[in-house]
Design an enzyme around this catalytic site. Sequence first.
Site, PDB file in Angstrom:
ATOM      1  N   LEU A 110       0.723  -1.239  -0.041  1.00  0.00           N
ATOM      2  CA  LEU A 110       0.050   0.021   0.100  1.00  0.00           C
ATOM      3  C   LEU A 110       0.694   1.206  -0.016  1.00  0.00           C
ATOM      4  O   LEU A 110       2.066   1.295   0.595  1.00  0.00           O
ATOM      5  CB  LEU A 110      -0.768  -0.083   1.209  1.00  0.00           C
ATOM      6  N   GLY A 155       0.862  -5.133   1.051  1.00  0.00           N
ATOM      7  CA  GLY A 155      -0.024  -5.317   0.325  1.00  0.00           C
ATOM      8  C   GLY A 155       0.390  -6.241  -1.223  1.00  0.00           C
ATOM      9  O   GLY A 155      -0.607  -7.120  -1.786  1.00  0.00           O
ATOM     10  N   ASN A 179       4.223  -7.415   6.610  1.00  0.00           N
ATOM     11  CA  ASN A 179       5.009  -6.845   7.807  1.00  0.00           C
ATOM     12  C   ASN A 179       4.339  -5.739   8.338  1.00  0.00           C
ATOM     13  O   ASN A 179       4.950  -4.671   8.787  1.00  0.00           O
ATOM     14  CB  ASN A 179       6.315  -6.486   6.958  1.00  0.00           C
ATOM     15  N   GLU A 180       3.078  -5.490   8.147  1.00  0.00           N
ATOM     16  CA  GLU A 180       2.545  -4.224   8.810  1.00  0.00           C
ATOM     17  C   GLU A 180       2.869  -3.759  10.139  1.00  0.00           C
ATOM     18  O   GLU A 180       2.953  -2.558  10.345  1.00  0.00           O
ATOM     19  CB  GLU A 180       0.838  -4.304   8.626  1.00  0.00           C
TER      20      GLU A 180
END
Length: 304
Positions: A110, A155, A179-180
């Site tokens: 993202l 994303g 890995n957010e």
Amino acid sequence: MAALPTLACRIARSGPLPLRHRPPAWGRAAPPLPGLPPAPSRAFSNSKVLVELDESSGVATMKFKSPPVNSLSLEFLTEFCISLEKLENDRACRGVIFTSAVPKIFSSGLDIMEMCGKSTEHYAEFWRAVQEMWLRLYGSNMVTVAAINGSSPAGGCLIALTCDYRIMVENPKFSIGLNEAQLGIVAPFWFKDTFVNVVGHRVAERSLQLGSLHPAPEALKFGLVDELVPEEKLQEKAATVMAQWLALPDHARQLTKSMMRKPVLDRLVAHREEDIQNFISFISKESIQKSLRMYMEMLKKKKG
């Protein structure tokens, strides 16, 4: 390009859109008639995505071409959904291979710029486009193969997870994962559900909590990708895998895929507006905005 905001608004403001499913193709594709030349290839392109459809095989290749890192901006997501819808509605297309035209990166995930310092209306529009990308791809009747020719965090990993089969370049410098958590962001439930369905609960739980990015060999070990191949053989392998999947009767494969994935799809459809509001509430927090600003500053220093 002037028409793009209108298209984005169509996706972002129209509410939960029905998934575009063609009627099942009963049986295999008809072979070309003897003595006739092979069907031609067709291509269409926009600023972020290049699509080439080989009508003789029924296979399209969608290449991401949004340098430097194929980030999932609102513009990219809109063009992705429009391109995928065109292929869904084309009876000549039975499968899609997704890959990158940008060296060393599949997709960075993202676009942070879409989530930092914007209005709540923009956050809602952006998140609805992210949802739409996943709903269309995860619910597609076509065979979908990810040919991962570079790193694929967040994303980008979601796009790969959403496909039926994942082939990654055999390079330990390339990594993949959700890995957010490293950015202080929580992966939403439908990211989590997709991840669990691929790697299992324990691997997903540990990986999500740690925000892990798995080098290609580790990704293969955990089942995050199905195969590793040398880079020069990636497209050939993707075509071979696609042919294996398309050799089966379409209706059996499509109904089985729907049976396996429908509960996960239905869960987001039922809670779509709630999920958008949760995203707006979370991303608007000053602590999260501060974390995103710090991350962007870090990226600027790396570029410098």
